[in-house]
Design an enzyme around this catalytic site. Structure first.
Site, short mmCIF file in Angstrom:
data_model
loop_
_atom_site.label_atom_id
_atom_site.label_comp_id
_atom_site.label_asym_id
_atom_site.label_seq_id
_atom_site.Cartn_x
_atom_site.Cartn_y
_atom_site.Cartn_z
N GLU A 124 3.65 3.42 8.29
CA GLU A 124 3.16 4.54 7.49
C GLU A 124 2.70 4.06 6.11
OE1 GLU A 124 5.94 8.18 9.22
OE2 GLU A 124 6.42 7.29 7.28
N CYS A 125 1.50 4.42 5.73
CA CYS A 125 0.96 4.24 4.39
C CYS A 125 1.12 2.79 3.91
CB CYS A 125 1.62 5.23 3.43
SG CYS A 125 0.61 5.61 1.97
N GLY A 126 2.10 2.48 3.08
CA GLY A 126 2.28 1.11 2.61
C GLY A 126 2.52 0.14 3.75
#
Length: 453
Positions: A325-327
């Site tokens: 997720e994301c990072g």
């Protein structure tokens, strides 16, 4: 369950300052305290957790229904004497239809204290008090705390509260020593604030002097009983729990604690590791989660840890189930590229470049419709998510059709047989079958391959 919500007139009014100070005072007084944050924010719960030494949780009316929210509130408060819930944005502000602090306070039957920033005001404070008491009814507003209030206004503001039939819970004077810094991605994390303990000590000393703690405890004790039905949570194992490696360090620290708890309840074993400090993934794992965080702040060190990057590539190639997720999604790219031209190699699992932009990208709540079967859900299923990032990708994927509440749509989500990755953050209690699907894939992986790295 004794509980109180600290809400505010707007973002930046001081509700996090008041919440952290109150948690510190209650903890020092000997109370067992639990803490919650309304909405999808990861940062404020980190500050709560630093103070109370146990994990803070989220309550989110967009992700969960009333029953699930009350279950999570109650089950995560069982070992505490009092629960403190921090609101989101302004008390009545709402992104998701049922996601405001106002809605959450009504759904959970929690008394609310509103924080008002008195900077630049005197008599106008009365209009703010009146507005928050009467804008929407019924509400659970029981009184107010006044932040950055000159001592010269104390008597007048006490009179205003008395005239309007609401409680005066005290004030905090203007003091820059209490200020918690900010950065482009919101508040900086608790671990990055110098002298945080000293700041919190000064804050708790001040709150002990000018905030009516005993009255807050008394009001918290009048909160109504929480009613709910326990959600059905399947237990998945084959005689041994699925071992899931979870990246957790300064670069990767954005996790909903209830996500990890749900995986544990279903039969998962969580093993934390650090992409910054460790040389490889934990041994004998059946799944991998790379959460969000601030990988851009540690891009050089992440890039230099070539053994870990190779370990992650090897795990991905072995078909181990991966959520990023994301990072964590950025970490799987070939590289991350900054606006100043600097570029750092990453894991290279995804054939794309994550690049820095100058503004928030696709910020807010979204509904994702699966355009094909994936690691978490079946084609046609709808799941809810949240995005908060300044970075973007040259390869955002097309596993989902994302839809914002205003109707805007786009494609997102990198998906393969064993990977689901993208900028959206998922909350498993929105659709517990996501966690169930992931764990089943982890158990299938162990059954087929035995063990990994």
């Amino acid at each position: 369950m004794n509980r109180i919500m600290i809400a505010g007139t707007h973002s930046g009014c001081g509700k996090t300052t008041v919440t952290c100070g109150l948690l510190k005072v209650l903890k020092e007084t000997g109370y067992k305290v639990s803490a919650f944050k309304c909405g999808p924010d990861y940062i404020d719960p980190m500050f709560h957790s630093k103070i109370i030494k146990v994990k803070s949780r989220n309550l989110d009316g967009f992700f969960t229904d009333k029953n699930t929210m009350n279950y999570l509130l109650d089950v995560n408060s069982h070992d505490s004497d009092i629960s403190v819930i921090e609101g989101v944005m302004g008390f009545y502000d709402d992104y998701g239809g049922k996601a405001s602090a106002f809605d959450i306070s009504n759904d959970t039957g929690t008394p609310v204290i509103i924080v008002i920033d008195c900077s630049g005001m005197s008599g106008s404070v009365g209009a703010v008090i009146n507005g928050y008491l009467n804008y929407k009814k019924p509400n659970n507003v029981v009184g107010f705390i006044f932040n950055r209030m000159p001592i010269s206004l104390e008597d007048d503001i006490k009179k205003l509260c008395s005239q309007m039939g609401t409680e005066y819970f005290g004030y905090i004077p203007k003091n820059n020593d209490f200020h918690i810094g900010s950065r482009h991605l919101g508040l900086i994390t608790a671990d990055e604030i110098k002298n945080l303990n000293e700041k919190l000590k000064m804050l708790s000393d001040q709150i002990n002097k000018t905030v009516l703690i005993d009255k807050i405890i008394e009001i918290a004790g009048k909160a109504e009983i929480v009613n709910y039905e326990i959600p059905k949570i399947p237990k998945l194992n084959d005689g041994k729990n699925a071992r899931i490696a979870v990246a957790y360090d300064r670069a990767f620290c954005f996790y909903y604690e209830d996500n990890l708890d749900l995986l544990r309840k279903m039969g998962g074993e969580i093993i934390f590791f650090s992409p910054l400090e460790d040389s490889k993934l934990p041994d004998n794992i059946d799944g991998l989660i790379l959460g969000g965080g601030y990988p851009e702040l540690y891009a050089e060190k992440l890039s230099e840890n070539k053994e870990m990057l190779e370990s992650v590539r090897s795990a991905a190639n072995s078909k181990i189930p991966i959520i990023a997720e994301c990072g964590g999604y950025m970490y799987l790219h070939k590289s991350v590229k900054f606006q100043n031209g600097k570029e750092y190699r990453m894991a290279g699992v995804i054939d794309g470049i994550a690049f820095e932009t100058s503004k928030l990208q696709r910020f807010g709540y979204t509904e994702l419709t699966a355009d094909r079967d994936n690691l978490l859900c079946k084609k046609g299923e709808i799941v809810r998510s949240h995005e908060f990032h300044y970075w973007d990708s040259s390869f955002c994927g097309d596993c989902f059709t994302a839809r914002k509440l205003n109707g805007k749509q786009w494609k997102c989500g990198y998906s393969t047989e064993n990977i689901i990755a993208g900028f959206p953050h998922f909350y498993f209690y929105n659709k517990p079958s996501m966690a169930e699907s992931f764990l089943k894939k982890c158990l299938d992986y162990r059954s087929k391959y035995g063990k990994t790295v």
